[in-house]
Design a protein around this motif. Structure first.
Motif, PDB file in Angstrom:
ATOM      1  N   ASP A   1      -2.160 -42.205  13.224  1.00 44.98           N
ATOM      2  CA  ASP A   1      -2.253 -40.952  12.469  1.00 44.98           C
ATOM      3  C   ASP A   1      -1.654 -39.839  13.310  1.00 44.98           C
TER       4      ASP A   1
ATOM      5  N   SER B   1      -3.558 -29.141   4.001  1.00 45.15           N
ATOM      6  CA  SER B   1      -4.503 -30.137   4.505  1.00 45.15           C
ATOM      7  C   SER B   1      -3.826 -31.495   4.630  1.00 45.15           C
ATOM      8  N   GLY B   2      -4.425 -32.352   5.439  1.00 42.77           N
ATOM      9  CA  GLY B   2      -3.955 -33.719   5.539  1.00 42.77           C
ATOM     10  C   GLY B   2      -3.251 -34.020   6.854  1.00 42.77           C
ATOM     11  N   THR B   3      -3.101 -35.295   7.126  1.00 37.81           N
ATOM     12  CA  THR B   3      -2.372 -35.761   8.303  1.00 37.81           C
ATOM     13  C   THR B   3      -1.403 -36.870   7.888  1.00 37.81           C
TER      14      THR B   3
ATOM     15  N   GLU C   1     -11.536 -29.829  -1.904  1.00 33.93           N
ATOM     16  CA  GLU C   1     -11.814 -30.660  -0.736  1.00 33.93           C
ATOM     17  C   GLU C   1     -13.229 -30.405  -0.251  1.00 33.93           C
TER      18      GLU C   1
ATOM     19  N   ASP D   1      -2.723 -39.242   1.223  1.00 31.30           N
ATOM     20  CA  ASP D   1      -3.853 -40.123   0.897  1.00 31.30           C
ATOM     21  C   ASP D   1      -3.939 -41.369   1.784  1.00 31.30           C
ATOM     22  N   VAL D   2      -4.918 -41.391   2.693  1.00 33.22           N
ATOM     23  CA  VAL D   2      -5.097 -42.555   3.556  1.00 33.22           C
ATOM     24  C   VAL D   2      -5.721 -43.717   2.787  1.00 33.22           C
TER      25      VAL D   2
ATOM     26  N   ALA E   1       1.684 -35.959   4.760  1.00 31.45           N
ATOM     27  CA  ALA E   1       0.918 -34.930   4.068  1.00 31.45           C
ATOM     28  C   ALA E   1       1.742 -33.659   3.920  1.00 31.45           C
TER      29      ALA E   1
ATOM     30  N   TRP F   1      -9.575 -36.448   3.743  1.00 32.21           N
ATOM     31  CA  TRP F   1      -8.686 -36.302   4.884  1.00 32.21           C
ATOM     32  C   TRP F   1      -9.496 -35.996   6.135  1.00 32.21           C
TER      33      TRP F   1
ATOM     34  N   THR G   1     -11.774 -40.925   9.224  1.00 31.90           N
ATOM     35  CA  THR G   1     -10.922 -40.969   8.031  1.00 31.90           C
ATOM     36  C   THR G   1     -10.867 -42.370   7.454  1.00 31.90           C
TER      37      THR G   1
ATOM     38  N   ARG H   1      -2.792 -35.049  -0.087  1.00 29.73           N
ATOM     39  CA  ARG H   1      -3.041 -34.785   1.333  1.00 29.73           C
ATOM     40  C   ARG H   1      -2.629 -35.978   2.208  1.00 29.73           C
TER      41      ARG H   1
END
Length: 469
Positions: A428, A458-460, A133, A372-373, A454, A39, A400, A370
């Motif tokens: 994002d 954590s995460g976007t 992470e 997942d991209v 997310a 992330w 990312t 998170r």
């Protein structure tokens, strides 16, 4: 062998079997949480390490608050295209080892307390997140817990020699993992000072604390000198983002850390209130390390408020509070079990409730990944298997997408301009931000084809769009 010796050996075997099962559970949760592409913060750490080029470059050339040096060295070693699980392996290993150290801290008073402490550290959603992470929080936690164990033994008169040098190594490595260890150093050093003051008076407390922590102070000064010296020799030290002090944001950050430390279903100020009640009841309940808990849980955020520090909204900066809270909670649970009657039932219900609630959030982390991209990469691979161009609307997502594409070995060109050549567009977004329903650029319309939101610490969020004919 007498019956008593056989019974003691049997208890020890059961303890180690149960502890092994708890550690295995903690390891499994961290491996499950480590799935999915890196992330935002992880990806920028990996990109910075890759651009630094050499181990010396990690210390001299990055000069950014996102650089957790030991983690960056690991990311440099495994490479920018490393599978996410390998990139996160240092945190998985140190986060799992921290469970054993936490058990040793609890077992100093009782083997049962050791198991309770280990279980809380194994399932805590905050520690599972940080232990899965590619950041420096898990190695820092291991260093801090080791320092607590060393000091605890020394204060009890059980150390054969002064742990001053071992503490200096802990704080040196821990600070190069994450600089928030400085807060932990203050709490541990203050704990020793107040314990010695109560035992032998102010003068002995002062001289004893100086003897024990002088090597650690030198080690931390060396860390600061290296970091600030490298920054001064280059372009100065850079913060990814700096927000002025806001008391509501401080409460928000602490509340979220408490929430994810014990698995609360939602963030609430009542979590802080309950923690403060435990802190008040701790001396009469028979809890150990009172000075440490007061400094870590209460004095630390009060100091930030008095100094009007910036960036107080980030919950991960309060990891010291989370660690102290887990040690405190474990001792309260054990004391309740030991008391018997309704207190035993309440303690058991509390432990079961925290464990189940924490596991629910841990499972959600493993499922959500998170935000997942990597799913965006797979969506583009399905439509353009030979590679493609991706347009972003802001710079934050560059690392990312580049890291996710590199680990998937997918030829992807990420750009911020020239929409005429981009087949895909990715937006994002941080919490509270919403992506556009559709986008029109260069006379073409882009419509959503994949997205993720997310959850957790954590995460976007992101939404992937494709140019329509």
């Amino acid at each position: 062998m007498t019956d008593a010796m056989q019974g003691e050996a049997g208890v020890d075997r059961r303890y180690w079997w149960l502890l092994g099962a708890i550690v295995a559970l903690g390891l499994a949760l961290r491996i499950a949480g480590a799935q999915g592409a890196l992330w935002l913060d992880e990806a920028w750490s990996a990109k910075q390490a890759h651009d630094a080029g050499t181990p010396l470059g990690v210390f001299l050339n990055i000069n950014h608050d996102n650089n957790h040096h030991l983690n960056s060295l690991w990311l440099l070693l495994v490479g920018f295209d490393a599978p996410p699980l390998l990139a996160r392996a240092l945190s998985i290993a140190t986060g799992t080892a921290a469970i054993l150290v936490a058990a040793a801290i609890g077992a100093r008073r009782s083997l049962t307390l050791g198991l309770v402490t280990a279980l809380l550290f194994a399932v805590s959603p905050a520690l599972v997140t940080f232990g899965s992470e590619a950041r420096g929080y898990a190695p820092m936690s291991l260093a801090l817990l080791t320092a607590i164990l060393l000091v605890d033994r020394w204060l009890a008169g059980e150390a054969e020699r002064s742990p001053a040098l071992a503490l200096a190594i802990c704080f040196f490595l821990g600070a190069f993992s994450q600089l928030i260890l400085f807060f932990g150093f203050c709490a541990v050093a203050g704990w020793v000072f107040f314990a010695l003051w109560k035992r032998s008076g102010f003068r002995e407390a002062l001289t004893g604390s100086i003897r024990l922590f002088l090597p650690s102070t030198i080690a931390l000064a060396l860390v600061v000198t290296i970091i600030l010296g490298a920054a001064a020799a280059r372009t100065g030290f850079t913060f990814g983002r700096y927000d002025p002090y806001n008391p509501l944001e401080l409460l928000h950050g602490v509340s979220e850390m408490v929430q994810y430390t014990v698995g609360l279903p939602a963030m609430s100020i009542w979590g802080i209130a309950a923690m403060l009640v435990l802190l008040v009841l701790a001396p009469s309940a028979g809890v150990w390390r009172i000075a440490f808990h007061r400094l870590a849980i209460l004095a630390f955020p009060l100091m930030l408020a008095l100094l009007r520090s910036g960036n107080v909204a980030h919950p991960r900066y309060y990891l010291l509070i989370g660690i102290a809270l887990l040690v405190l909670l474990a001792e309260f649970v054990w004391l309740g079990m030991k008391a018997g009657g309704w207190k035993c039932w309440l303690a058991g219900a509390t432990l079961a409730g925290i464990t189940l609630a924490s596991l629910a959030l841990d499972v959600d982390l493993a499922v959500n990944r998170r935000g997942d991209v990597g799913a965006a990469i797979r969506a583009m691979q399905a439509r353009a298997p030979q590679g493609t161009r991706l347009l972003l609307d802001r710079e934050t997502g560059i690392a990312t997408l580049e890291a996710a594409a590199a680990s998937a070995h997918y030829p992807l060109t990420v750009q911020l301009e020239d929409c005429t050549a981009a087949r895909f567009f990715l937006a994002d977004r941080f919490r509270g931000e919403q992506p556009p329903a559709r986008i029109e650029l260069c006379g073409a319309r882009y419509t959503p084809i994949a997205e993720a939101r997310a959850r957790g610490m954590s995460g976007t969020h992101w939404t992937l769009y494709e140019r329509q004919p």
